[in-house]
Design a protein around this motif. Structure first.
Motif, short mmCIF file in Angstrom:
data_model
loop_
_atom_site.label_atom_id
_atom_site.label_comp_id
_atom_site.label_asym_id
_atom_site.label_seq_id
_atom_site.Cartn_x
_atom_site.Cartn_y
_atom_site.Cartn_z
N SER A 1 0.54 5.10 4.57
CA SER A 1 -1.06 5.53 5.31
C SER A 1 -1.54 6.44 6.24
CB SER A 1 -1.66 4.30 5.96
OG SER A 1 -2.07 3.22 5.09
N LEU B 1 -7.34 4.96 4.24
CA LEU B 1 -7.32 4.10 5.40
C LEU B 1 -7.24 4.00 7.37
CD1 LEU B 1 -8.06 0.88 5.83
CD2 LEU B 1 -5.69 0.48 4.76
N LEU C 1 -3.65 6.22 9.19
CA LEU C 1 -3.47 4.77 10.25
C LEU C 1 -3.77 4.70 11.25
CD1 LEU C 1 -4.33 1.76 8.76
CD2 LEU C 1 -1.77 2.00 9.87
N CYS D 1 3.35 5.21 8.70
CA CYS D 1 2.14 6.40 9.86
C CYS D 1 2.41 7.07 10.37
CB CYS D 1 1.76 4.62 9.59
SG CYS D 1 1.77 3.30 8.23
N LEU E 1 3.40 -0.64 3.76
CA LEU E 1 1.58 0.47 4.27
C LEU E 1 2.62 2.32 3.97
CD1 LEU E 1 0.14 -0.90 7.10
CD2 LEU E 1 -0.25 -1.54 4.76
N PHE F 1 0.87 -1.08 -0.26
CA PHE F 1 -0.44 0.40 0.12
C PHE F 1 0.84 1.26 -0.26
CE2 PHE F 1 -4.03 -2.02 1.88
CZ PHE F 1 -3.76 -2.96 0.80
N LEU G 1 0.91 6.12 -1.25
CA LEU G 1 -0.56 6.46 -1.30
C LEU G 1 -1.93 5.90 -2.00
CD1 LEU G 1 0.16 10.44 -0.68
CD2 LEU G 1 0.10 8.32 1.54
#
Length: 212
Positions: free
Chosen positions: A116, A95, A119, A142, A114, A87, A90
């Motif tokens: 995110s 999320l 998150l 994150c 990730l 992921f 972006l």
């Protein structure tokens, strides 16, 4: 009238689904024993739960997620054939919660990336301590994540750990001995790239020797 509710049979022989829906559909739960084709064009979907889904591989999974740009909650149960979840760039900008705790013991997942920005909750698979299974690469960017449990990981399995989580206040480290005890055995095979604050939370003597 916009589609607002979809009820799919559980445990049946459904193997393909193509779904387009507008603003009325915000939650969706899909249960496949085996999936041959899954296509979602659901730009207003906020909560997606995938169960079973043997046969769902990385390329198809990424395509499914691209069809849900406003996704806030994602839960995967079983999904044994996913080897990598990426992921980055972006892919899922909205999320907030990602639950992987229900992944199958037969899961092949080795890489999790990730990126995110919103998150706040991440649950990793609960079986990763089993010998022969486990994440090899974990990369998180994150900024709002404040709590992270890596207790189901093992230092001996990891090849790369990168954490960009400036709000992190509670971090449970991977299992087994300290990182320092693996420094000679792992050597350059293990890349650790975390902030000084994360190193303090990990409380690992000698971690700076492996940090990059």
């Amino acid at each position: 009238r916009s589609l607002a509710d979809v009820r799919l049979p559980q445990g049946g022989e459904l193997q393909a689904l193509s779904l387009e829906a507008g603003a009325g559909l915000v939650e969706l739960k899909i249960h496949f024993k085996f999936v041959k084709q899954l296509h979602l064009d659901t730009p207003w979907l906020q909560d997606l739960r995938l169960l079973g889904c043997k046969g769902l591989f990385e390329e198809d999974f990424t395509s499914v997620i691209r069809g849900c740009p406003r996704l806030k909650v994602l839960s995967l149960t079983h999904c044994a054939d996913l080897k990598e979840i990426d992921f980055s760039q972006l892919l899922v900008p909205s999320l907030e919660e990602f639950d992987l705790s229900g992944l199958s013991r037969a899961s092949k997942l080795e890489t999790l990336r990730l990126e995110s920005p919103h998150l706040v909750k991440l649950l990793l698979p609960a079986w990763l301590w089993v010998e022969g299974y486990g994440l090899r690469q974990l990369m998180l960017s994150c900024p709002e994540l404040s709590r992270l449990d890596l207790g189901t990981l093992r230092w001996g399995d990891l090849q790369e750990l990168r954490l960009i989580v400036p709000a992190l206040a509670d971090l449970k480290p991977p299992q087994s001995a300290t990182l320092a005890s693996f420094s000679e055995r792992a050597g350059p095979r293990l890349t650790v790239c975390v902030s000084s604050a994360c190193l303090e939370l990990l409380d690992l003597e000698g971690a700076d020797r492996l940090a990059q």
